[in-house]
Design a protein around this motif. Structure first.
Motif, PDB file in Angstrom:
ATOM      1  N   GLU A  92     -14.891  12.378   3.646  1.00  0.00           N
ATOM      2  CA  GLU A  92     -13.675  12.752   3.466  1.00  0.00           C
ATOM      3  C   GLU A  92     -14.492  13.882   3.544  1.00  0.00           C
ATOM      4  OE1 GLU A  92     -10.669  11.640   2.510  1.00  0.00           O
ATOM      5  OE2 GLU A  92     -11.332   9.893   3.183  1.00  0.00           O
ATOM      6  N   LYS A 143      -2.987  12.906   0.506  1.00  0.00           N
ATOM      7  CA  LYS A 143      -3.822  13.009  -0.079  1.00  0.00           C
ATOM      8  C   LYS A 143      -4.438  13.977  -1.621  1.00  0.00           C
ATOM      9  CE  LYS A 143      -7.574  11.364   2.945  1.00  0.00           C
ATOM     10  NZ  LYS A 143      -8.337  12.074   4.487  1.00  0.00           N
ATOM     11  N   ASP A 168      -6.777   8.993  -2.908  1.00  0.00           N
ATOM     12  CA  ASP A 168      -5.051   8.330  -1.893  1.00  0.00           C
ATOM     13  C   ASP A 168      -3.799   8.125  -2.748  1.00  0.00           C
ATOM     14  OD1 ASP A 168      -3.619   7.579   0.009  1.00  0.00           O
ATOM     15  OD2 ASP A 168      -5.694   6.282   0.400  1.00  0.00           O
ATOM     16  N   LEU A 185     -10.669   8.435  -4.016  1.00  0.00           N
ATOM     17  CA  LEU A 185     -11.778   8.265  -1.968  1.00  0.00           C
ATOM     18  C   LEU A 185     -13.218   8.886  -2.189  1.00  0.00           C
ATOM     19  CD1 LEU A 185      -8.515   9.460   0.014  1.00  0.00           C
ATOM     20  CD2 LEU A 185      -9.626   6.934  -0.402  1.00  0.00           C
TER      21      LEU A 185
END
Lengths: 406, 276
Positions: free
Chosen positions: A46, A354, A371, A378
């Protein structure tokens, strides 16, 4: 040799001192600590190609820093060369491939549009003579066909241009041979309008000037309406919609902190469809006030903080339906804390579906990535300052922008 | 080469006594600045803490912690640097004119030396540079000592100690000590060009006297104009056609051309036109 001793001494001292100064300072003897994101849970991926921008403040001095891939980027803040070479990251690729198109242009992502075949640009030009007469008040439109490398450029006078004292270009879109330019027009009487100017590429002229939305309410006793167009202005890529948020804001003095705080009295949210050129109001009355709104593809996310929770409600533009609301834990600013560090507001950004939440905690900052389509976490991590040189209450860290590295 | 070094040493020694005086005055003024500012801050702290019964932490919050920034921004500090700048600026002129002063003008002997006259020009320029860099180094050394003095006067809880770099970044000191080595070379490179242009302008005056003043000034203006040409053309003729990087490269090249021009003209004047 003896004759020369004075000059030799001066030279040696000079070379050693100046040399050490510059060599040592190039080895990170900076005041800005190195920030690092430490994972608590979630996927390290991420953080990839994610840039977190922030400011670090000591006494009166402000430093900007960037965190890339979870580590402070080693930018050379000091050299004027870096300022000369610096280019907004969105333009790096275009600079390589279509350098000449970028000449004489304001490199602001809002003024550009890019897809596989086209590059489009719009600029608002106003020029006043010394006597205050306006001798130029027009739009400059330029479009590049990437395959043939041919450009079409033309200038068009702004209809009723004298009514506006400035025009802000928010977004440029290219659809079926028409350049659509979304603007904020400001009038002398402090009213504000959102316009869509439609230009025909073949005929090189303006074919439509639509007023999409108007905000004519001015400021009265610390009470005004803020008007924002929210459509991922950092990206040059095509977008179908633009999002408008109108908020009636009341300024109030907080008795406890003696700081001015803003309170939202009313809010309205609209979505504009670039292709159909229609404006749709989102009825969100039952949700209460909207503090912030953002757009991703065809979903609008409305945000509202209630106590220690952040509510995010997704709205699907295409089907006109609401999806289930998602709750995030975001501790609210405590009003009577003594610790200035903790006083900073949480930083929240929605990007590509996001949500990113940065919040001050005791020993650094927490970073949460969620998310929005599922509401799941995440990534959770902690931003900590390494090699912190100053352990005083005088330093503050602010986060201001999160963007993907392009 | 040997002649050139001898001439540099000669020029250096001629100014050395005055230079030492300048160094001592600078040291005194800057120490004065540190002591004055540090003690002033502590006096204020005492007054507020004991007089108004404010806690130390609150005092620091309201009045800001002490940093060298206060010293750097004080008058004494500022004027110490201004003094050095002014003295060296004057000496850029005086380094030539002193040779013509007096009954038996010394320049006569210098010009008769069995070496290229351009060496004279280079030696004088080098001497100026050594003086400038010497003072820059002095400033860096003084910073270290001044920080120590500050630490003696202001207790740690009232201070924020930042590296020297932080004080040179945000005010007039950034001109003397630019942020990075590249900037340092660029700034002082520009300084070298300016010194050489001034030298050549002085030589114009020395060659043609009254008429030479006009020549010298016009030459200076032409040099400045040439140096700024890329920027001026880009702004007024080409309507910002070039990207900053391209302009930067052009400016560097323009600077080098101006420098070569200054030395070349200076050489010509010294060789064929100089009057004693």
């Amino acid at each position: 040799m003896k004759k020369y001793w004075k000059i030799i001494v001066v030279l040696i001292i000079t070379v050693i001192t100046v040399g050490t100064y510059y060599i040592r300072s190039s080895f990170a003897s900076r005041t800005v600590p190195e920030f690092e994101v430490k994972k608590i849970s979630g996927d390290e991926k991420e953080l990839q190609d994610l840039v977190i921008h922030g400011d670090y403040n000591v006494n009166d001095i402000l430093y900007s820093f960037k965190i890339l891939n979870g580590k402070t980027m080693n930018i050379n803040y000091d050299s004027i060369i870096s300022e000369i070479v610096e280019l907004p990251s969105q333009f790096e690729k275009i600079m390589k491939e279509h350098k000449n198109f970028l000449r004489q242009k304001v490199l602001n992502p809002g003024n550009f549009y890019e897809d596989k075949a086209w590059l489009a640009y719009a600029e608002y030009e106003i020029e006043n003579t010394f006597s205050g007469m306006t001798n130029k008040n027009e739009f400059l439109i330029e479009v590049l066909d990437k395959k043939t490398n041919e450009t079409v450029a033309f200038e068009v006078a702004i209809p009723d241009g004298e009514n506006y004292y400035t025009i802000n270009i928010n977004d440029v879109q290219l659809l079926n041979g028409k350049v659509k330019v979304l603007t904020n027009n400001f009038s002398e009487d402090s009213s504000e309008e959102a316009h869509l100017y439609v230009f025909d590429l073949k005929e090189k002229k303006l074919i439509r000037d639509d007023v999409i939305l108007k905000n004519s309410e001015g400021v009265e006793n610390g009470n005004w309406t803020s008007f924002s167009i929210n459509n991922d202005s950092l990206s040059l890529k095509p977008s179908e919609y633009a999002l408008f948020l109108l908020q009636r804001v009341q300024e109030e003095m907080n008795e406890n902190t003696k700081e001015v705080e803003e309170k939202i009295l009313a809010s309205e949210c609209y979505v504009y469809n670039f292709e159909k050129e229609v404006l749709e109001k989102i009825n969100h009355e039952e949700l209460g006030m909207v503090e912030a709104a953002s757009l991703h593809n065809s979903t609008v996310f409305l945000q509202n903080q209630i106590d220690n929770r952040l509510e995010v409600v997704p709205y699907d533009i295409e089907t006109g339906t609401w999806r289930e609301k998602i709750l995030f834990n975001v501790p609210q600013t405590s009003e009577n804390t003594d610790n200035d560090d903790l006083h900073a507001e949480p930083f929240i950004t929605v990007l590509n579906g996001k949500i990113y939440i940065i919040n001050a905690i005791d020993d650094g900052y927490s970073l949460f990535i969620g998310d929005l389509s599922t509401g799941q976490s995440l990534y959770e991590g902690k931003i900590v300052a390494k090699h912190k040189k100053i352990n005083q209450y005088n330093d503050k860290t602010y986060f201001k922008l999160i963007e993907p590295k392009s | 080469m040997n002649r050139y070094l001898k001439l540099v040493n000669f020029e250096f020694n001629r100014f050395f006594k005055l230079y030492i005086v300048l160094v001592i005055v600078t040291i005194i003024m800057q120490f004065f600045a540190v002591i004055l500012e540090s003690r002033g801050y502590m006096r204020e702290a005492k007054n507020v803490i004991y007089g108004d019964m404010m806690s130390k932490a609150d005092f620091i919050k309201n009045y800001e912690a002490f940093t060298m920034q206060r010293v750097v921004q004080s008058n004494w500090f500022y004027w110490s640097i201004a003094l050095c700048v002014v003295v060296l600026l004057i000496y850029v002129f005086f380094i030539w004119y002193r040779d013509w002063l007096g009954k038996n003008s010394f320049i006569y002997r210098l010009l008769m030396l069995p070496t290229a006259r351009l060496n004279l020009y280079f030696a004088k320029a080098t001497a100026i540079l050594i003086f400038v860099f010497g003072l820059v180094a002095l400033q860096l050394l003084l910073f270290l000592i001044e920080m120590q003095i500050m630490k003696w006067i202001v207790p740690a809880e009232f201070r924020v100690d930042l590296p020297i770099k932080e004080y040179t970044d945000f005010n007039y000191l950034s001109v003397i000590l630019p942020g990075s080595l590249i900037d340092f070379l660029l700034f002082y490179g520009m300084g070298i060009v300016a010194v050489c242009v001034t030298f050549t302008a002085i030589l114009f005056e020395r060659c043609y006297r009254l008429k030479g003043i006009i020549f010298g000034i016009s030459y200076g203006l032409v040099s400045v104009g040439f140096f700024l040409m890329p920027l001026l053309i880009d702004t007024f003729v080409l309507n910002y056609y070039f990207f900053p990087v391209e302009l930067f490269v052009m400016e560097v090249i323009a600077g080098i051309i101006v420098l070569i021009g200054a030395v070349w003209i200076g050489n010509y004047l010294l060789k064929y036109k100089i009057r004693v």
